[in-house]
Motif scaffolding. Structure first.
Motif, PDB file in Angstrom:
ATOM      1  N   VAL A  73      -9.456  -1.564   9.844  1.00  0.00           N
ATOM      2  CA  VAL A  73      -8.479  -1.025   8.894  1.00  0.00           C
ATOM      3  C   VAL A  73      -8.923  -1.378   7.484  1.00  0.00           C
ATOM      4  O   VAL A  73      -9.390  -2.498   7.234  1.00  0.00           O
ATOM      5  N   THR A  74      -8.792  -0.431   6.560  1.00  0.00           N
ATOM      6  CA  THR A  74      -9.096  -0.689   5.157  1.00  0.00           C
ATOM      7  C   THR A  74      -7.919  -0.269   4.287  1.00  0.00           C
ATOM      8  O   THR A  74      -7.164   0.636   4.626  1.00  0.00           O
ATOM      9  N   VAL A  75      -7.781  -0.958   3.169  1.00  0.00           N
ATOM     10  CA  VAL A  75      -6.810  -0.611   2.132  1.00  0.00           C
ATOM     11  C   VAL A  75      -7.620  -0.427   0.859  1.00  0.00           C
ATOM     12  O   VAL A  75      -8.276  -1.354   0.395  1.00  0.00           O
ATOM     13  N   ASP A  76      -7.621   0.772   0.316  1.00  0.00           N
ATOM     14  CA  ASP A  76      -8.431   1.110  -0.859  1.00  0.00           C
ATOM     15  C   ASP A  76      -9.900   0.750  -0.641  1.00  0.00           C
ATOM     16  O   ASP A  76     -10.586   0.272  -1.543  1.00  0.00           O
ATOM     17  N   GLY A  77     -10.391   0.954   0.586  1.00  0.00           N
ATOM     18  CA  GLY A  77     -11.793   0.707   0.900  1.00  0.00           C
ATOM     19  C   GLY A  77     -12.138  -0.740   1.193  1.00  0.00           C
ATOM     20  O   GLY A  77     -13.272  -1.053   1.522  1.00  0.00           O
ATOM     21  N   ARG A  78     -11.179  -1.630   1.097  1.00  0.00           N
ATOM     22  CA  ARG A  78     -11.437  -3.052   1.377  1.00  0.00           C
ATOM     23  C   ARG A  78     -10.901  -3.384   2.766  1.00  0.00           C
ATOM     24  O   ARG A  78      -9.787  -2.981   3.116  1.00  0.00           O
ATOM     25  N   PRO A  79     -11.659  -4.135   3.548  1.00  0.00           N
ATOM     26  CA  PRO A  79     -11.225  -4.417   4.914  1.00  0.00           C
ATOM     27  C   PRO A  79      -9.954  -5.267   4.978  1.00  0.00           C
ATOM     28  O   PRO A  79      -9.784  -6.203   4.211  1.00  0.00           O
ATOM     29  N   LEU A  80      -9.079  -4.900   5.895  1.00  0.00           N
ATOM     30  CA  LEU A  80      -7.853  -5.649   6.173  1.00  0.00           C
ATOM     31  C   LEU A  80      -7.956  -6.140   7.605  1.00  0.00           C
ATOM     32  O   LEU A  80      -8.035  -5.353   8.539  1.00  0.00           O
ATOM     33  N   HIS A  81      -7.982  -7.443   7.782  1.00  0.00           N
ATOM     34  CA  HIS A  81      -8.122  -8.020   9.117  1.00  0.00           C
ATOM     35  C   HIS A  81      -6.783  -7.996   9.841  1.00  0.00           C
ATOM     36  O   HIS A  81      -5.796  -8.518   9.342  1.00  0.00           O
ATOM     37  N   LEU A  82      -6.773  -7.357  11.024  1.00  0.00           N
ATOM     38  CA  LEU A  82      -5.591  -7.335  11.876  1.00  0.00           C
ATOM     39  C   LEU A  82      -5.864  -8.141  13.134  1.00  0.00           C
ATOM     40  O   LEU A  82      -7.002  -8.205  13.600  1.00  0.00           O
ATOM     41  N   VAL A  94      -2.640 -10.653   5.426  1.00  0.00           N
ATOM     42  CA  VAL A  94      -1.835 -10.604   4.204  1.00  0.00           C
ATOM     43  C   VAL A  94      -0.380 -10.944   4.519  1.00  0.00           C
ATOM     44  O   VAL A  94       0.257 -11.716   3.824  1.00  0.00           O
ATOM     45  N   ASP A  95       0.140 -10.362   5.575  1.00  0.00           N
ATOM     46  CA  ASP A  95       1.540 -10.530   5.955  1.00  0.00           C
ATOM     47  C   ASP A  95       1.576 -11.108   7.370  1.00  0.00           C
ATOM     48  O   ASP A  95       1.908 -10.429   8.323  1.00  0.00           O
ATOM     49  N   HIS A  96       1.210 -12.381   7.512  1.00  0.00           N
ATOM     50  CA  HIS A  96       1.036 -12.949   8.846  1.00  0.00           C
ATOM     51  C   HIS A  96       2.297 -13.576   9.427  1.00  0.00           C
ATOM     52  O   HIS A  96       2.243 -14.198  10.474  1.00  0.00           O
ATOM     53  N   TYR A  97       3.425 -13.397   8.789  1.00  0.00           N
ATOM     54  CA  TYR A  97       4.673 -13.917   9.334  1.00  0.00           C
ATOM     55  C   TYR A  97       5.448 -12.861  10.114  1.00  0.00           C
ATOM     56  O   TYR A  97       6.335 -13.205  10.880  1.00  0.00           O
ATOM     57  N   ASP A  98       5.117 -11.601   9.909  1.00  0.00           N
ATOM     58  CA  ASP A  98       5.830 -10.525  10.582  1.00  0.00           C
ATOM     59  C   ASP A  98       4.926  -9.850  11.601  1.00  0.00           C
ATOM     60  O   ASP A  98       3.716  -9.768  11.422  1.00  0.00           O
ATOM     61  N   GLU A 113       3.421  -6.006   0.844  1.00  0.00           N
ATOM     62  CA  GLU A 113       3.328  -7.408   0.430  1.00  0.00           C
ATOM     63  C   GLU A 113       2.368  -7.573  -0.745  1.00  0.00           C
ATOM     64  O   GLU A 113       2.597  -8.396  -1.631  1.00  0.00           O
ATOM     65  N   LEU A 114       1.287  -6.786  -0.769  1.00  0.00           N
ATOM     66  CA  LEU A 114       0.295  -6.896  -1.842  1.00  0.00           C
ATOM     67  C   LEU A 114       0.842  -6.476  -3.200  1.00  0.00           C
ATOM     68  O   LEU A 114       0.482  -7.055  -4.220  1.00  0.00           O
ATOM     69  N   GLY A 115       1.679  -5.446  -3.205  1.00  0.00           N
ATOM     70  CA  GLY A 115       2.142  -4.915  -4.487  1.00  0.00           C
ATOM     71  C   GLY A 115       0.973  -4.347  -5.267  1.00  0.00           C
ATOM     72  O   GLY A 115       0.227  -3.522  -4.766  1.00  0.00           O
ATOM     73  N   LEU A 119      -6.817  -6.520  -2.306  1.00  0.00           N
ATOM     74  CA  LEU A 119      -7.177  -7.395  -1.190  1.00  0.00           C
ATOM     75  C   LEU A 119      -8.283  -8.326  -1.633  1.00  0.00           C
ATOM     76  O   LEU A 119      -9.165  -7.957  -2.398  1.00  0.00           O
ATOM     77  N   ARG A 120      -8.264  -9.544  -1.146  1.00  0.00           N
ATOM     78  CA  ARG A 120      -9.284 -10.527  -1.496  1.00  0.00           C
ATOM     79  C   ARG A 120     -10.091 -10.886  -0.260  1.00  0.00           C
ATOM     80  O   ARG A 120      -9.597 -10.819   0.845  1.00  0.00           O
ATOM     81  N   THR A 121     -11.334 -11.294  -0.489  1.00  0.00           N
ATOM     82  CA  THR A 121     -12.169 -11.750   0.608  1.00  0.00           C
ATOM     83  C   THR A 121     -11.731 -13.137   1.016  1.00  0.00           C
ATOM     84  O   THR A 121     -10.916 -13.768   0.354  1.00  0.00           O
ATOM     85  N   HIS A 122     -12.271 -13.667   2.083  1.00  0.00           N
ATOM     86  CA  HIS A 122     -11.877 -14.991   2.545  1.00  0.00           C
ATOM     87  C   HIS A 122     -12.275 -16.092   1.569  1.00  0.00           C
ATOM     88  O   HIS A 122     -11.773 -17.192   1.637  1.00  0.00           O
TER      89      HIS A 122
END
Length: 134
Positions: A73-82, A94-98, A113-115, A119-122
């Motif tokens: 999954v990517t958000v604006d071309g940046r990877p989002l880890h699920l 990013v939103d690991h409580y829900d 959550e990002l607003g 997205l940031r790298t690790h």
């Protein structure tokens, strides 16, 4: 001393209950509105991928071949880890409580959550924008 001037336990409990109820109502009114629920899929849509603009962000996802429940999954071309939870739901870094029912719902939760943040790298730096086909 006049005994009528002192609060009884019952009246003190009612005052505290009223204050707690008021605080809860105010907190709910000030919280941001929940994102819209996931719309129904169009007939013939590929259940192994998605692509949409959500809250002004480009969200894309594709199921990894051969791996059950793994998505890229990517958000604006940046990877989002699920991550897939034991109950079959998903969560994001990013939103690991829900927990979310689908990867698309998890990506939407992360975007909400990002607003305006990227997205940031690790390592904590903004990740590179990628033009990967997902």
């Amino acid at each position: 001393m006049n005994p009528e001037m002192f609060l009884t336990r019952r009246s003190a409990a009612l005052i505290l209950l009223g204050a707690a109820s008021t605080a809860t109502a105010v907190a709910r009114l000030r919280s941001p509105a929940e994102p819209d629920p996931e719309p129904e899929r169009a007939a013939g849509a590929d259940p192994d991928s998605f692509e949409e603009t959500y809250l002004g962000r480009r969200v894309r996802g594709i199921r990894s071949p051969g791996e059950a429940g793994t998505w890229q999954v990517t958000v604006d071309g940046r990877p989002l880890h699920l991550m897939r939870r034991a109950d079959g739901t998903y969560l994001s870094m990013v939103d690991h409580y829900d927990s979310y029912a689908s990867p698309l719902a998890a990506a939407r939760g992360a975007v909400a959550e990002l607003g305006d943040q990227a997205l940031r790298t690790h390592e904590g730096r903004p990740g590179p924008a990628r033009d990967r086909k997902v």
